[in-house]
Design a protein around this motif. Sequence first.
Motif: not given
Length: 756
Positions: A525-531
């Motif tokens: 759930a850290l996908g926002q840091f890999f845009p």
Amino acid sequence: MLSRRDFLAKGSAFCAITVYAPGTLGAQSKILTPATPFIKEINSICEMCSTRCPITVESRLGKLFIRGNLNAKSFGGKVCARGTSGSKLLNDPHRLVKPIKRTGPRGSGQWQEIEWEEAYQLIAVNLNQVRDQYGPEAIAVSSKSGSLSNHAFHFGKAIGTPNIFSHGSTCPISYAVAAKVMFGNELKLDLENSKYILNFGHNLYEGVNMSMTRGLLAAQEKGTVKVVVFEPRLSVMADKADEWHAIKPGTDIAVVLALSHVLIEEQLYDESFVQQYVSGFEDFATSMARYSPEWASEVCGISAGDIRRIARELAAAAPAAIADHGHRCTFTPEEFDLRRGIYAINVLLGNIERKGGVYFAKNSKLYNKLAGEAVAPSLEKIKVEGLPTPVLPRIDLAQAQFKYAAKAGGLYQSIIPAALQQQPYAIKAWVMSRSNPVQTVTDRTQVQKALEAMDFVVACDVYISESAAYADVVLPESTYLERDEDISDYSAKSPAYALRQQATDTIGNTRPSWQIFKEIADAMALGQFFPWQDIADYQQRQVANNPELLPQLRKEGYLSFGIPLLMREPDMVAKFRQHYPNAQPVSERGDYGHQLQFTTPSGKIELSSPSLEKIAPGRSVISYRPVTLKQPGELYFIQGKSALHTNAATQNIPLLYDLQPDNPVWIHPDTAAKLGISDGDSITITSQVGEEQGTAKVTLGIRKDTVFAHMGFGSKNQELTRAFGKGVHCGALLPHATAAITGSNVHTTGVTIRRV
Ligand code: SF4
């Protein structure tokens, strides 16, 4: 029931059946199509060592052929033996092509193939658990250098851990830190144009760096350079030199300081350069006054006459003279002042930004500013908003003296006390991207214990490496021939870029590291840091302001811009100004010396460093401190690079294994005779932390008090079937020791030897 290890052991005793570990190419029940090259010729970047030479990969008759990219002139359009063996790695049945998870004790060799989704879920659950229970800083991330480290390190930042490490402290960190403290930046060597090169164990003919090695070779072939080598062993570099001084291990610094002593005492240094660019010269000169050649001779055994002569010869050749920073020969706890001392010789010679001297890379920003026009496109730094700020400092910052080392890749070995003694706090999980601490960090037993003590270990690799053998999950990374990557900056005397591109179909179910870390982040759930969507999207972001760069790079693989420039070389500056009519005005000397900037606290080259004094009292000025590298009765044990292998990464690769399967231990005939050892004898080599079996190579090419072995051999992991048990495992013999300030993991110790 037989474990895989038992079966292997019995198999090797009774028959010649080859057994492949789960997840490897050879273990797949369905015959996987061998690499089907889909493009006839493609330009890319080699990854068989960290030099990353630009290459051209050609497919012919279903086979891949790798040669140097002719666009990259400083690399000479050539590759080394390791570079040509990339296709052997690609098709090796021992390479990993499916994710695997551990099913027995760590290191037992019991694995099960799993799907990517299951692997990601396992990793996410376990890393989240460690993060929730101990905090994000309890997760360490380590990576091989190069563009794949960008993604691994970014993953570490997304987790919020400060504990991110390169392999630097086991390799080049000492000269990187010394350069940072003195100049604010690293320096490059203009070997090709040099008339005099001093070399302290930088074995460029075996530890091949294609660009530097070819520059040196060109100078030596022209016959215009004198090369003087100080090294305990007759390496290929020493053999090709004009002079070889078999210096006592750990005493190079005495020669280095005495050379500065002579340059100052006899006023052979470039006084105007020192006045304009240097801070702390008086303190430095006062310190050097103590280190006469006669004093040095007592310490290192090199005659005072030779030291004086070499200093005078250097000064006569200046500014086209270089003191090479040295690399991977004898290590010492005083690495910092050794490397600073070597750089100081360059400063006294006034060779900075001169032909045949040393120089800084000219990136597009600097080059375009000097040219007064946009000669070279620039890459955008990809910024990601909202990354968590680590709460605790890095584990290696428990001692303030390692401030510079922490920024240069960190003290890799500091993971071991953090795992075993919770010092300065606990590391509980380790994410390794193509890094192999079991081979490269000192004291193998302790590294193994640290891995065993972890709650969770993930390895991302092309083989089940010696370190991956202790992981819970091993993820199969695509080889460099099967993946696209970010654009890399290759600037030297002018701006340049290179691009790694996929040259063949992917074999099996492997993925590139950029994708692996993005997908683990998604699962956590850290996908926002890999845009970015994929690597093509990432590349587009890199060239956002110069979109035309990408298609050019896809075609050419390597692009350089402008003409070569050294800022204090009047001829080159004059040519530069002819080329670029809007170029900046020159100084009175007709050069760009007035534009030279050093990103140090004083804005000058710091021969002594007041800011260092604050974090390491007594260390601002370069000084001699005696070191003890062995006990009485022991032999010095030094290691070095082989031209046929890269550290510990290539010993299992077919062809390279055939060319050099092990590492016989070099020993002088007189020493061997005293110990009753003959050439080819089996020997036991013992240190304070370990014992290894090897073979003696009796040779006059080494000091009587020293033994040598190429590093990276003696694997204790049966999955590396070819390399397993071949030669001496150097890391198993080296006790933990860390050099002051640089944090370098000291790879020299004392050993005893006996015939088996
Ligand atoms: S020096 Fe050899 S192995 Fe290293 S990148 Fe260049 S060709 Fe590849």
